[in-house]
Design a protein around this motif. Structure first.
Motif, short mmCIF file in Angstrom:
data_model
loop_
_atom_site.label_atom_id
_atom_site.label_comp_id
_atom_site.label_asym_id
_atom_site.label_seq_id
_atom_site.Cartn_x
_atom_site.Cartn_y
_atom_site.Cartn_z
N ASN A 278 17.56 40.22 51.86
CA ASN A 278 17.26 39.73 53.21
C ASN A 278 17.41 38.21 53.31
N GLY A 279 18.32 37.67 52.53
CA GLY A 279 18.53 36.23 52.51
C GLY A 279 19.97 35.89 52.23
N PRO A 280 20.23 34.65 51.81
CA PRO A 280 21.60 34.20 51.63
C PRO A 280 22.22 34.68 50.33
N MET A 281 23.52 34.53 50.24
CA MET A 281 24.25 34.73 48.99
C MET A 281 24.15 33.44 48.18
N LEU A 282 23.76 33.56 46.93
CA LEU A 282 23.70 32.41 46.04
C LEU A 282 24.98 32.32 45.23
N ASN A 283 25.52 31.12 45.09
CA ASN A 283 26.70 30.85 44.29
C ASN A 283 26.32 29.92 43.14
N PHE A 284 26.91 30.16 41.98
CA PHE A 284 26.66 29.32 40.81
C PHE A 284 28.01 28.92 40.23
N TYR A 285 28.24 27.61 40.13
CA TYR A 285 29.47 27.08 39.58
C TYR A 285 29.13 26.24 38.36
N TYR A 286 29.67 26.61 37.20
CA TYR A 286 29.37 25.88 35.98
C TYR A 286 30.53 26.00 35.02
N LYS A 287 30.65 25.02 34.14
CA LYS A 287 31.81 24.92 33.26
C LYS A 287 31.81 26.00 32.17
N LYS A 288 32.98 26.58 31.95
CA LYS A 288 33.09 27.63 30.94
C LYS A 288 33.00 27.10 29.51
N ASP A 289 33.16 25.76 29.34
CA ASP A 289 33.11 25.19 28.00
C ASP A 289 31.73 24.69 27.61
N LEU A 290 30.70 25.04 28.38
CA LEU A 290 29.34 24.72 27.98
C LEU A 290 29.01 25.42 26.67
N PRO A 291 28.11 24.84 25.86
CA PRO A 291 27.66 25.55 24.66
C PRO A 291 27.10 26.92 25.02
N MET A 334 20.89 16.32 42.68
CA MET A 334 20.91 15.74 44.02
C MET A 334 21.20 16.82 45.04
N GLU A 335 20.49 16.76 46.16
CA GLU A 335 20.59 17.78 47.19
C GLU A 335 21.65 17.44 48.22
N TYR A 336 22.31 18.48 48.73
CA TYR A 336 23.29 18.32 49.79
C TYR A 336 23.25 19.54 50.71
N ALA A 337 24.09 19.52 51.74
CA ALA A 337 24.08 20.60 52.71
C ALA A 337 24.50 21.91 52.06
N MET A 338 23.61 22.88 52.03
CA MET A 338 23.83 24.22 51.49
C MET A 338 24.09 24.25 50.00
N CYS A 339 23.83 23.15 49.29
CA CYS A 339 24.14 23.14 47.86
C CYS A 339 23.39 22.02 47.15
N THR A 340 23.41 22.08 45.84
CA THR A 340 22.97 20.98 45.00
C THR A 340 23.96 20.77 43.88
N LEU A 341 24.09 19.53 43.43
CA LEU A 341 24.85 19.21 42.23
C LEU A 341 23.86 18.80 41.15
N ILE A 342 23.94 19.45 40.00
CA ILE A 342 23.04 19.15 38.88
C ILE A 342 23.85 19.09 37.60
N THR A 343 23.37 18.31 36.65
CA THR A 343 23.99 18.36 35.32
C THR A 343 23.58 19.65 34.64
N GLY A 344 24.46 20.15 33.76
CA GLY A 344 24.28 21.51 33.28
C GLY A 344 23.81 21.67 31.85
N LYS A 345 23.90 20.62 31.03
CA LYS A 345 23.49 20.72 29.63
C LYS A 345 22.01 20.40 29.53
N ARG A 346 21.17 21.40 29.79
CA ARG A 346 19.72 21.23 29.87
C ARG A 346 19.03 22.38 29.15
N SER A 347 17.77 22.15 28.83
CA SER A 347 16.93 23.27 28.40
C SER A 347 16.76 24.21 29.58
N PHE A 348 16.33 25.43 29.32
CA PHE A 348 16.16 26.39 30.41
C PHE A 348 15.10 25.91 31.39
#
Length: 601
Positions: A278-291, A334-348
């Motif tokens: 009952n909500g939006p579709m979530l999209n996840f974009y991340y690099k395939k070469d991450l550990p 950092m937040e933006y319209a309908m999305c956020t950009l975050i760095t990906g090499k993080r602990s869970f």
């Protein structure tokens, strides 16, 4: 934005930094809320159409922009202003010089801008600008384009601006850029000529020095031509299938009723989706070469993000768009319209935490959209509060006070000698650390402590009322406090004034205990109602509530209510029912008292 350390102040806090078509149509920007009358409330409107051709080899792009601007103000406009944010990434810019002269520069910036070569700098160069077909005179002044109109824009009038521009994506330094430290090719934020906001206070053509943004709502139609191998995610709904022409493809995006448009692109993005019930579709974009470990974290993040979306929609207000994207990119979070950009090499835990924070910005920045240059604490602080609440629930942390770290950070600021009032313009803080602690920590404590003042249930109602009344309205500080007053029936102007416009502090003390009589003392200038626990000699306890007279009422409580304490009286005496052994002010530590050592005797 992510966790960072206020080294200059010895303070640790959580920093920040969020929102494609509308599933439940959001309020139109010109619809008055129940607390704003049609005769006084207005805001401007702007619709963008842009054709962008990106060359991923030299990181330069050509742009054509058609902009329809509606002057809903009662004023005749003789000039307009555009933000050219990428111009900040040039040696000698205000962002560069400020970073090299402030005592505690952001480590991501430092002196890096001063060292950029011509092919690494950012720029937006306007080559043509017309108003209803008539060429205009304009001047680029740093990160602002100053435009003299050919003909004044009358109240209620629509005009069309046509612009041709070219630009270069800077090396990734702050928020925007190319080839970030994790190898993401394009983090395209604040990348186009953006018309400045005009409201009842006039133009807000702030230069881009370090802080965040204020924008005009409208519909965006963006046609992006880029290398056909690049995966693109961000603001807006993709319209149809990409059109491929040789080595390039054109993607057509539509984003209704937003005040910004952001995208990121990389040839090695994985793109996952997950539907919120009952909500939006979530999209996840991340690099395939991450550990491998980080790749798993991005998979595990996805159901947690569903829970976040549900939590915020339930506890603030329904998310009004059809999609939301979490994208690896940028320089932190950092937040933006309908999305956020975050760095990906993080602990869970860090990955979930930064996503929670940036997603929460969707409500407080992209749907409410207070002016972040003037009232940064309304966005950063409220976002920090609700994201800490969400994390406490979603991650099952079971903290009695999820904002306890923000309290400690604020008290460190208050005792540091470096605090400035929250009414300070976001770029005018003497220290980056003081800005961060004020915007994030003190802003979060404003909301958490408001629950202490009016009661937790009233706070929950206040947040929902505030969102319901002021979504798509650019609220001001008075609006959150008026929402709280209408919910609670209490007078709260003193709270807004002392907390946000001064550096007055809270400091109450137990002065004396004599038999069954207790004398309390107000040492700090800021007034507060008091929760007090009395322990009697026989071992029994009693909860006491001492109302603040200027509140003209009491919060809901089961405690014994004593007589009001008027602020000007430095001491207050009350009697217990029998001989008293000890007294403690604010036993749950929900009041930001700067000296807790004197709270108990």
């Amino acid at each position: 934005m992510k966790k960072f350390f206020l080294v200059a102040l010895g303070i640790t806090l959580v920093s920040c930094g969020s929102t494609n078509s509308v599933s439940t149509a959001p309020q139109t920007p010109n619809t008055p809320s129940t607390s704003i009358t049609k005769s006084t409330y207005w805001q401007q409107h702007v619709d963008y159409k842009m054709d962008i051709d990106m060359d991923v080899n030299n990181f330069q792009y050509q742009g054509k922009q058609n902009l329809v601007y509606t002057n809903n103000s009662p004023d005749v406009l003789t000039r307009v202003y555009y933000h050219l944010f990428f111009n900040a990434f040039q040696p000698g810019s205000e962002m560069d010089v400020r970073s090299r002269t402030i005592p505690d520069p952001d480590s991501r910036v430092g002196d890096r801008i001063s060292k950029l070569s011509p092919d690494e700098i950012g720029y937006i160069k306007v080559s043509s600008l017309k108003q209803n077909g008539t060429a205009l005179n304009y001047e680029t002044v740093g990160t602002v384009l100053e435009v003299d109109l050919a003909k004044p824009i009358q109240p209620g009038e629509k005009v069309t601006f046509d612009m041709v521009f070219n630009a270069q994506v800077p090396a990734q330094i702050r928020r925007s850029g190319r080839n970030n430290k994790e190898g993401v090719a394009l983090s395209m934020t604040q990348w186009y000529p953006k018309l400045a906001e005009y409201d009842f206070e006039g133009w807000h053509a702030d230069p881009y020095i370090g802080r965040e943004f204020h924008g005009v709502w409208g519909d965006f139609n963006v046609n992006l031509t880029i290398d056909k191998n690049y995966v693109v995610g961000g603001t807006g709904y993709l319209q149809g299938n990409p059109e491929v022409n040789g080595n390039k493809k054109t993607l057509r995006f539509k984003a209704p009723n937003v005040h910004d448009f952001t995208w990121a692109a990389d040839p090695d993005y994985i793109h996952d989706t997950m539907q919120v019930p009952n909500g939006p579709m979530l999209n996840f974009y991340y690099k395939k070469d991450l550990p491998a470990e980080n790749l798993q974290f991005w998979k595990d993040l996805q159901p947690k993000t569903v829970e976040m979306m549900q939590y915020f929609s339930e506890n603030i207000g329904k998310y009004p768009y059809e999609q939301y994207s979490v994208i690896q990119g940028g320089d932190g979070g950092m937040e933006y319209a309908m999305c956020t950009l975050i760095t990906g090499k993080r602990s869970f835990g860090s990955l979930v935490g930064v996503t929670a924070h940036e997603m929460a910005h969707t409500w407080f920045q992209f749907l409410l959209a207070s002016n972040e240059s003037k009232h940064e604490w309304m966005d950063e602080g409220f976002t920090s509060y609700i994201s800490d609440q969400a994390m406490n629930t979603i991650m099952k942390s079971n903290k009695e006070n999820p904002s306890s770290r923000a309290y400690r950070s604020y008290i460190g600021l208050a005792l540091s000698g470096k605090e400035q009032p929250q009414s300070t313009h976001a770029d005018r803080y003497n220290y980056n650390g003081a800005y961060g602690a004020s915007a994030y920590s003190k802003g979060e404590v404003f909301m958490a402590q408001l629950g202490y003042v009016i009661g937790e249930e009233n706070l929950k109602k206040t947040i929902k009322k505030y969102f319901n009344d002021f979504a798509f309205k650019h609220p001001r500080p008075i609006d959150i406090i008026r929402s709280a007053e209408k919910v609670s029936g209490l007078e709260l102007d003193w709270y807004l004034t002392d907390w946000t416009q001064t550096t007055n502090t809270i400091d109450y003390a137990v002065k004396t205990i004599a038999g069954n009589k207790v004398t309390l003392e107000r040492i700090g200038l800021m007034p507060m109602p008091l929760d007090v626990t009395v322990t009697y000699v026989d071992g029994t306890t009693e909860e006491i509530y001492i109302p603040l007279q200027m509140m003209r009422g009491e919060k809901p409580t089961t405690a014994t209510i004593k007589a009001d304490w008027a602020w000007a009286y430095p001491t207050y005496t009350f009697e217990g029912s029998k001989a008293i052994s000890s007294v403690q002010i604010d036993p749950k530590e929900m009041m930001a008292d700067i000296n807790k050592e004197n709270n108990k005797k």
